[in-house]
Every structure is written in C-alpha cells, then in structure tokens.
Motif scaffolding. Structure first.
Motif, PDB file in Angstrom:
ATOM      1  N   SER A  49       0.812  -1.213   0.000  1.00 20.65           N
ATOM      2  CA  SER A  49       0.000   0.000   0.000  1.00 20.65           C
ATOM      3  C   SER A  49       0.850   1.270   0.000  1.00 20.65           C
ATOM      4  O   SER A  49       2.075   1.216   0.069  1.00 20.65           O
ATOM      5  N   GLN A  50       0.166   2.410  -0.047  1.00 17.91           N
ATOM      6  CA  GLN A  50       0.824   3.713  -0.205  1.00 17.91           C
ATOM      7  C   GLN A  50       1.902   3.994   0.832  1.00 17.91           C
ATOM      8  O   GLN A  50       2.913   4.583   0.520  1.00 17.91           O
ATOM      9  N   GLY A  51       1.718   3.592   2.052  1.00 19.26           N
ATOM     10  CA  GLY A  51       2.670   3.920   3.104  1.00 19.26           C
ATOM     11  C   GLY A  51       3.848   2.964   3.198  1.00 19.26           C
ATOM     12  O   GLY A  51       4.682   3.106   4.080  1.00 19.26           O
ATOM     13  N   ILE A  52       3.949   1.999   2.302  1.00 16.44           N
ATOM     14  CA  ILE A  52       4.994   0.982   2.370  1.00 16.44           C
ATOM     15  C   ILE A  52       6.086   1.256   1.342  1.00 16.44           C
ATOM     16  O   ILE A  52       5.801   1.564   0.195  1.00 16.44           O
ATOM     17  N   ARG A  53       7.356   1.128   1.772  1.00 17.77           N
ATOM     18  CA  ARG A  53       8.519   1.241   0.882  1.00 17.77           C
ATOM     19  C   ARG A  53       9.315  -0.047   0.986  1.00 17.77           C
ATOM     20  O   ARG A  53       9.650  -0.479   2.084  1.00 17.77           O
ATOM     21  N   ILE A  54       9.620  -0.641  -0.171  1.00 16.83           N
ATOM     22  CA  ILE A  54      10.427  -1.859  -0.194  1.00 16.83           C
ATOM     23  C   ILE A  54      11.630  -1.628  -1.071  1.00 16.83           C
ATOM     24  O   ILE A  54      11.509  -1.144  -2.193  1.00 16.83           O
ATOM     25  N   LYS A  55      12.797  -1.992  -0.543  1.00 14.40           N
ATOM     26  CA  LYS A  55      14.037  -1.874  -1.288  1.00 14.40           C
ATOM     27  C   LYS A  55      14.682  -3.246  -1.300  1.00 14.40           C
ATOM     28  O   LYS A  55      15.004  -3.787  -0.245  1.00 14.40           O
ATOM     29  N   HIS A  69       5.943   2.214  -2.810  1.00 14.14           N
ATOM     30  CA  HIS A  69       7.224   2.387  -3.486  1.00 14.14           C
ATOM     31  C   HIS A  69       8.028   1.092  -3.421  1.00 14.14           C
ATOM     32  O   HIS A  69       8.213   0.525  -2.349  1.00 14.14           O
ATOM     33  N   VAL A  70       8.497   0.647  -4.584  1.00 15.49           N
ATOM     34  CA  VAL A  70       9.348  -0.537  -4.655  1.00 15.49           C
ATOM     35  C   VAL A  70      10.577  -0.189  -5.478  1.00 15.49           C
ATOM     36  O   VAL A  70      10.461   0.395  -6.558  1.00 15.49           O
ATOM     37  N   GLU A  71      11.743  -0.537  -4.956  1.00  8.13           N
ATOM     38  CA  GLU A  71      12.997  -0.289  -5.661  1.00  8.13           C
ATOM     39  C   GLU A  71      13.822  -1.563  -5.635  1.00  8.13           C
ATOM     40  O   GLU A  71      14.022  -2.150  -4.578  1.00  8.13           O
ATOM     41  N   GLY A  72      14.250  -2.023  -6.805  1.00 13.81           N
ATOM     42  CA  GLY A  72      15.073  -3.229  -6.878  1.00 13.81           C
ATOM     43  C   GLY A  72      14.668  -4.126  -8.018  1.00 13.81           C
ATOM     44  O   GLY A  72      14.875  -3.791  -9.173  1.00 13.81           O
ATOM     45  N   LYS A  73      14.042  -5.277  -7.685  1.00 12.19           N
ATOM     46  CA  LYS A  73      13.663  -6.254  -8.691  1.00 12.19           C
ATOM     47  C   LYS A  73      12.348  -6.912  -8.288  1.00 12.19           C
ATOM     48  O   LYS A  73      12.169  -7.282  -7.131  1.00 12.19           O
ATOM     49  N   LEU A  74      11.422  -7.034  -9.249  1.00 10.81           N
ATOM     50  CA  LEU A  74      10.143  -7.713  -9.031  1.00 10.81           C
ATOM     51  C   LEU A  74      10.057  -8.898  -9.977  1.00 10.81           C
ATOM     52  O   LEU A  74      10.097  -8.720 -11.194  1.00 10.81           O
ATOM     53  N   ASN A  86      -1.037   5.278  -7.446  1.00 11.60           N
ATOM     54  CA  ASN A  86      -0.093   5.917  -6.526  1.00 11.60           C
ATOM     55  C   ASN A  86       1.226   5.152  -6.451  1.00 11.60           C
ATOM     56  O   ASN A  86       2.117   5.536  -5.707  1.00 11.60           O
ATOM     57  N   GLY A  87       1.328   4.064  -7.207  1.00 14.44           N
ATOM     58  CA  GLY A  87       2.517   3.224  -7.165  1.00 14.44           C
ATOM     59  C   GLY A  87       3.695   3.847  -7.877  1.00 14.44           C
ATOM     60  O   GLY A  87       3.556   4.509  -8.907  1.00 14.44           O
TER      61      GLY A  87
END
Length: 131
Positions: A49-55, A69-74, A86-87
């Motif tokens: 969700s909007q309040g979550i950041r994954i690196k 927010h996701v940064e890295g590899k999916l 909002n992603g």
C-alpha cells in the motif's frame, strides 16, 4: 519474536478459581465448515500500500498490487503485477501479466500481457514475450 509462554507468565496463573476474566477460552479442535461467514477468494492478491517502501528483491508466484514504493527487482513467475495509480516502481519487472497505472522506471517483461493505462510517460523498456 513473540512467544505464547512469555505472555502467560506475565499475568495471573490460568487456573485460579474465580478468575474467569483471565481464563483462556475453550479451543475447539473441530474443523470449520466451508460455509463460514467470511468468503474466501482464491484470486485475492498481495498488496503493497501507499505507506509501504520496499528496497530489494520481491519474488513470488501470486498476484501483487503495488500502490507504494518498490525499488530493486520484481519477479512474479506465474503472477500478475498491477502498479496502482499511486505506485512508484524503480525496478526490473518480470511477470506473467503487467498492468501499469502508476509510474515505472525499469525494464518490464510481461510474459502473456502488458497493459499501460498510465497518464505519465513511462521511462521504461517494455517487452511482451509471446510464447
């Protein structure tokens, strides 16, 4: 990590007469019926969700909805990835199906389908593998 034994030792003993407020509720070992009050969906997806950041690296085989927010590899080998409005994803994406409504910066590979309805220009390399 939370342990059940630690919680029991902090309160009053369980079997004190007249202490029904702290007595544990009886546990039924009978299996629940399939017609429970809460419906179970086999098509529900995991959500960032909007309040979550994954690196880092996110891998799996189920569907994923990203509105954070996701940064890295999916890498969703057999799943569908939806980037919500909002992603914000700064990652290389590999999934069976990719739907983009937000912002993606990276390489996108949709094995079966790729759909972009984003209003912004995507600074991404997009590819659909038709195999």
């Amino acid at each position: 990590m939370w342990k059940k034994e630690e919680v029991k030792s902090q309160g009053l003993p369980e079997n004190v007469p007249g202490n029904s407020a702290n007595s544990p509720a009886p546990v039924s070992s009978a299996p629940r019926e399939a017609s429970s009050s809460l419906p179970v969906s086999t098509k529900s997806s995991a959500c960032i969700s909007q309040g979550i950041r994954i690196k880092g690296e996110v891998t799996g085989s189920e569907d994923l909805f990203v509105d954070g927010h996701v940064e890295g590899k999916l890498n969703l080998s057999n799943g569908s990835l939806t980037v919500g409005p909002n992603g914000e994803v700064k990652a290389d994406i590999f999934a069976r199906e990719v739907i983009v409504r937000g912002r993606v910066d990276g390489k996108i590979v949709g094995r079966e389908r790729f759909n972009s309805g984003a209003l912004e220009t995507l600074p991404a390399t997009c590819k659909q593998n038709a195999s």
